[in-house]
Design an enzyme around this catalytic site. Structure first.
Site, mmCIF file in Angstrom:
data_model
loop_
_atom_site.group_PDB
_atom_site.id
_atom_site.type_symbol
_atom_site.label_atom_id
_atom_site.label_comp_id
_atom_site.label_asym_id
_atom_site.label_seq_id
_atom_site.Cartn_x
_atom_site.Cartn_y
_atom_site.Cartn_z
ATOM 1 N N TYR A 135 -2.398 5.597 -4.203
ATOM 2 C CA TYR A 135 -3.340 6.688 -4.021
ATOM 3 C C TYR A 135 -2.746 7.918 -4.723
ATOM 4 O O TYR A 135 -1.567 8.236 -4.515
ATOM 5 C CB TYR A 135 -3.537 7.025 -2.548
ATOM 6 C CG TYR A 135 -4.304 6.012 -1.743
ATOM 7 C CD1 TYR A 135 -5.636 5.730 -2.023
ATOM 8 C CD2 TYR A 135 -3.697 5.350 -0.670
ATOM 9 C CE1 TYR A 135 -6.349 4.819 -1.270
ATOM 10 C CE2 TYR A 135 -4.407 4.441 0.095
ATOM 11 C CZ TYR A 135 -5.728 4.172 -0.213
ATOM 12 O OH TYR A 135 -6.428 3.263 0.540
ATOM 13 N N SER A 171 0.822 -1.208 0.000
ATOM 14 C CA SER A 171 0.000 0.000 0.000
ATOM 15 C C SER A 171 0.855 1.258 0.000
ATOM 16 O O SER A 171 1.961 1.296 0.556
ATOM 17 C CB SER A 171 -0.898 0.003 1.247
ATOM 18 O OG SER A 171 -1.553 1.248 1.397
ATOM 19 N N HIS A 186 -13.654 -1.580 -1.104
ATOM 20 C CA HIS A 186 -12.641 -1.230 -0.109
ATOM 21 C C HIS A 186 -12.884 -1.964 1.211
ATOM 22 O O HIS A 186 -12.667 -1.417 2.295
ATOM 23 C CB HIS A 186 -12.611 0.283 0.130
ATOM 24 C CG HIS A 186 -11.244 0.840 0.370
ATOM 25 N ND1 HIS A 186 -10.547 1.564 -0.572
ATOM 26 C CD2 HIS A 186 -10.436 0.773 1.451
ATOM 27 C CE1 HIS A 186 -9.372 1.932 -0.067
ATOM 28 N NE2 HIS A 186 -9.284 1.464 1.161
ATOM 29 N N THR A 229 -5.990 3.032 -7.023
ATOM 30 C CA THR A 229 -7.220 3.005 -6.231
ATOM 31 C C THR A 229 -8.023 4.275 -6.465
ATOM 32 O O THR A 229 -7.507 5.384 -6.317
ATOM 33 C CB THR A 229 -6.884 2.839 -4.737
ATOM 34 O OG1 THR A 229 -6.248 1.583 -4.549
ATOM 35 C CG2 THR A 229 -8.151 2.879 -3.897
ATOM 36 N N LYS A 282 -8.506 -0.195 -9.071
ATOM 37 C CA LYS A 282 -9.095 -0.801 -7.872
ATOM 38 C C LYS A 282 -10.197 0.093 -7.313
ATOM 39 O O LYS A 282 -9.981 1.292 -7.103
ATOM 40 C CB LYS A 282 -8.018 -1.023 -6.813
ATOM 41 C CG LYS A 282 -8.503 -1.709 -5.547
ATOM 42 C CD LYS A 282 -7.335 -1.958 -4.596
ATOM 43 C CE LYS A 282 -7.780 -2.728 -3.355
ATOM 44 N NZ LYS A 282 -8.689 -1.950 -2.500
#
Length: 417
Positions: A160, A136, A300, A186, A276
């Site tokens: 992100y 992540s 999520h 994402t 995503k």
């Protein structure tokens, strides 16, 4: 009449099988776990409430997560008969590369909070099992250290896009340089979801010592010992480390991201690109038309918009809309190998597990992650054999019926007289 006799001592001793005592307490407790819920129960005993609830909880009333799990429970599997399944093949190809199993590890932020081995445990266990590991943006181990842990593993990076685009683009460059083969962009987090368990627990990064946390720590000294005697818990790729989870996400995420950002990331990234957080058929079709390599049906883990669509319910319609040439990955609600098998049969190319892996991590570090993967793998294999399916490629919609308890109401429109 049953003939009775006095038992011989030798026969009694043959029945008395005593295991040799072991002082490896971690191995002992993990060996007793026969399911992911078993690992969850161990994790809850060993982890402070704030860290456990961050993993276990979701947004608002937690309806999305409950519905996602119910969707997998509401499945009827249809086995065949008289099929040779002595040689079972669980391998698959996803995003241009191999995986020994039809699932990988989903990207999770703050992982060292749950247990100090964090992403190192996850990446090492995934590489050993021959499955992908996703790191992540909010990871607590650096891109480079994860690669060093799994030099030959398949690594994916979850991105992100933040207000400061240079930070995001720098992470893209670092992931590419480290040999990560897939980027998971994402798109469902313009702001943080309302994660009420975290608010009630006063959860922050790093954890703060309060009267409540000290009382909660008393029966879990091992967690605090690990926390206090290992490197500082902070984001490995970001400079902002203080505040509640919601504050951190809201300060980092950008609600203005759009398709121009997707085009820029596509231009920068040399590997495979998956989107995503897709939650409807129209967006899936548009993204495929734009040439993405995969879409990830995900809400999520129920952690953003509560009562969002259930990914497993969306799956058949999305597969029908985009055809068979694009990879579809699904997550949210997967707690058993049969869930993975059902998803593949209904049209998914691959699945990702998040909480299931973290329960193992909290239960026993790297060995706990190994045990979680082992449990899911054995459930996948057993389910496939009982279905009498010899390979992942043989799984088809005919093997599954989705029993929907949630059926949309068709509202009629009354015409004026």
């Amino acid at each position: 009449m049953v003939k009775r006799q006095v038992p011989k001592p030798s026969e009694i001793f043959e029945l008395m099988q005593f295991r040799k005592p072991s002082l490896d307490f971690r191995a002992n407790r993990l060996s007793r776990a026969q399911s992911i819920p078993d690992l969850r129960a161990i994790a809850k005993r060993r982890t402070p409430a704030a860290a456990f609830d961050y993993t276990d909880g979701s947004a608002d009333r937690e309806i999305s997560l409950a519905r996602a799990r119910k969707a997998f429970e509401d499945v009827e599997l249809h086995p065949g008969v008289l099929t040779d399944v002595s040689d079972l093949d669980t391998t698959t190809t996803i995003l241009g590369g191999p995986s020994a199993l039809p699932f990988g590890i989903a990207p999770i932020g703050f992982t060292r909070l749950m247990q100090t081995e964090g992403e190192i445990a996850g990446a090492g266990a995934a590489a050993a099992a021959g499955i992908p590991f996703s790191l992540s943006t909010l990871g607590t181990t650096s891109i480079e250290d994860v690669r060093a842990t799994a030099p030959d593993g398949r690594l994916w990076y979850q991105l992100y896009v933040m207000k400061d685009r240079d930070i995001s683009y720098g992470l893209v460059d670092r992931a590419a340089a480290a040999g990560f083969d897939t980027l998971l962009f994402t798109v469902d987090t313009p702001i943080a979801g309302n994660r009420m368990r975290d608010a009630r627990n006063g959860f922050s990064i790093p954890p703060q010592l309060t009267a409540k946390t000290i009382l909660d720590a008393i029966p879990r000294p091992w967690w605090w010992w690990d926390f206090l005697t290992t490197p500082k818990l902070e984001f490995a790729s970001l400079t902002t480390t203080g505040g509640t989870v919601g504050q951190l996400l809201d300060s980092a995420m950008d609600p203005s991201i759009d398709f121009d950002d997707l085009a820029e990331i596509r231009r920068m990234w040399p590997g495979k690109l998956a989107i995503k957080g897709v939650q409807n058929v129209e967006d899936a079709r548009k993204l495929v038309d734009l040439g993405v390599d995969a879409i990830i049906l995900s809400n999520h883990g129920g952690r953003q918009l509560d009562t969002a669509p259930v990914p497993f319910h969306l799956l058949p319609d999305v597969r029908k809309a985009v055809g068979g040439d694009v990879d579809i990955i699904i997550d949210t609600g997967i707690m058993h190998g049969a869930d993975i098998v059902a998803a593949i049969a209904m049209g998914a190319s691959f699945t990702l597990v998040g909480r299931a892996y973290l329960y193992g991590l909290m239960a026993g570090g790297r060995e706990g992650v190994d045990r979680a993967i082992e449990i899911l793998s054995s459930e996948v294999r057993r389910t496939m054999k009982l279905l009498q399916v010899g390979s992942v490629e043989e799984l088809e919609p005919r093997h599954v019926t989705q029993l929907r308890s949630l059926v949309p109401i068709e509202h009629g429109v009354q015409k004026p007289v």
